[in-house]
Design a protein around this motif. Structure first.
Motif, short mmCIF file in Angstrom:
data_model
loop_
_atom_site.label_atom_id
_atom_site.label_comp_id
_atom_site.label_asym_id
_atom_site.label_seq_id
_atom_site.Cartn_x
_atom_site.Cartn_y
_atom_site.Cartn_z
N GLY A 69 0.81 -1.20 0.00
CA GLY A 69 0.00 0.00 0.00
C GLY A 69 0.85 1.26 0.00
N TRP A 73 0.71 3.79 -3.21
CA TRP A 73 0.26 5.17 -2.99
C TRP A 73 1.42 6.16 -3.12
CZ3 TRP A 73 -3.27 1.61 -2.19
CH2 TRP A 73 -4.62 1.96 -2.16
N SER A 74 2.64 5.74 -2.81
CA SER A 74 3.80 6.61 -3.01
C SER A 74 4.02 6.87 -4.50
CB SER A 74 5.05 5.97 -2.41
OG SER A 74 4.95 5.85 -1.01
N ILE A 76 1.62 6.90 -6.68
CA ILE A 76 0.57 7.87 -7.02
C ILE A 76 1.00 9.27 -6.60
CG2 ILE A 76 -1.81 8.59 -6.53
CD1 ILE A 76 -2.48 5.62 -6.12
N TRP A 77 1.56 9.36 -5.40
CA TRP A 77 2.02 10.65 -4.88
C TRP A 77 3.09 11.23 -5.80
CZ3 TRP A 77 3.94 11.19 0.88
CH2 TRP A 77 4.22 12.52 1.16
N PRO A 87 -6.16 9.79 -3.87
CA PRO A 87 -5.65 8.63 -3.14
C PRO A 87 -6.60 8.15 -2.05
CG PRO A 87 -3.89 10.22 -3.49
CD PRO A 87 -5.16 10.88 -3.94
N GLU A 91 -8.43 4.44 -1.55
CA GLU A 91 -8.52 3.72 -0.28
C GLU A 91 -9.96 3.36 0.04
OE1 GLU A 91 -7.93 4.32 4.54
OE2 GLU A 91 -7.33 5.93 3.17
N GLY A 127 -1.78 2.74 2.23
CA GLY A 127 -2.13 3.92 1.45
C GLY A 127 -2.52 5.09 2.32
N GLN A 128 -3.28 4.82 3.37
CA GLN A 128 -3.68 5.91 4.28
C GLN A 128 -2.48 6.53 4.97
OE1 GLN A 128 -7.29 5.54 6.73
NE2 GLN A 128 -6.05 6.13 8.48
N THR A 130 0.42 6.91 3.73
CA THR A 130 1.04 7.79 2.76
C THR A 130 0.29 9.11 2.65
OG1 THR A 130 1.73 5.83 1.52
CG2 THR A 130 1.87 7.93 0.38
N VAL A 131 -1.03 9.05 2.68
CA VAL A 131 -1.84 10.27 2.66
C VAL A 131 -1.58 11.08 3.93
CG1 VAL A 131 -4.17 11.21 2.63
CG2 VAL A 131 -3.61 9.27 1.19
#
Length: 224
Positions: A69, A73-74, A76-77, A87, A91, A127-128, A130-131
């Protein structure tokens, strides 16, 4: 003013989701946390020592899922450096799938479905995390937050304690709410996390230009 109030509420909602997800993962999906990598590694070591696959496999699934995750997500970032809402929507979709799977598998999911759902929950929490780094807020792991706040108090930096207590309360509230729901029909517990993430999506802007002042380095290096 609205943004100043909405961001803390949004991060608290994400923290509630993390507390509920970890509780469900630990009690229903195989005995591993969805986002607490340190605890999972300890259980992994314990499982190896006792040659207990029922401890080793869920812990490994959760750690690998969380790392996946963070990596996804990184990426995506990296390709969308100002994105926040997108993002979180990704999730949310994953948590809805996990919730649907949890409801459909009944009170006691079989081993294979439970581990698949655990992997999905762990990916969502990675992922969360990362957000959270984008927002400059801890929403999934609290060790660093507690250590930093306590250190600052001890060394005279006088970091505000109230935000830390607010975050910790949200985490406990999420796990307590999920536990209370598990005493009856399971679907409210399964839906709590998507509802909380959806709340954060509504409150947060679609994009943010810079990370918060306390945001750590790139998230792939911060597995805990």
């Amino acid at each position: 003013m609205r943004e100043a109030l909405s961001r803390p509420v949004a991060t608290a909602a994400l923290t509630v989701a993390a507390g509920a997800t970890d509780l469900l993962a630990l009690t229903v999906l195989g005995g591993a946390f969805a986002s607490i990598v340190t605890g999972n590694l300890i259980m992994f070591g314990y499982g190896i020592s006792t040659t207990d696959p029922h401890r080793v496999i869920p812990a490994a699934v959760a750690v690998l899922g969380y790392a996946a995750g963070v990596l996804i997500w990184s990426w995506i970032w990296r390709s969308r450096p100002t994105a926040v809402r997108g993002p979180l929507i990704a999730e949310l979709v994953l948590l809805v799938i996990v919730a649907a799977g949890l409801v459909m598998t009944g009170e006691e999911p079989a081993i294979v479905p439970a581990r698949l759902l655990l992997a999905g929950a762990a990916v969502a929490m990675g992922g969360q995390s990362t957000v959270g780094l984008r927002l400059g807020a801890a929403t999934t792991y609290m060790t660093g937050l507690v250590a930093t706040t306590t250190r600052d108090q001890a060394t005279g930096r006088h970091r505000a304690v109230a935000p830390t207590l607010f975050t910790l309360t949200a985490l406990v509230a999420g796990s307590a709410a999920a536990a209370a729901f598990l005493a009856g029909p399971r679907w409210p517990a399964a839906l709590l996390e998507p509802v909380m993430v959806g709340t954060a999506i509504v409150l947060l802007p679609a994009k943010i230009e810079t990370a918060g002042p306390n945001a750590p380095a790139p998230p792939a290096r911060h597995l805990r």
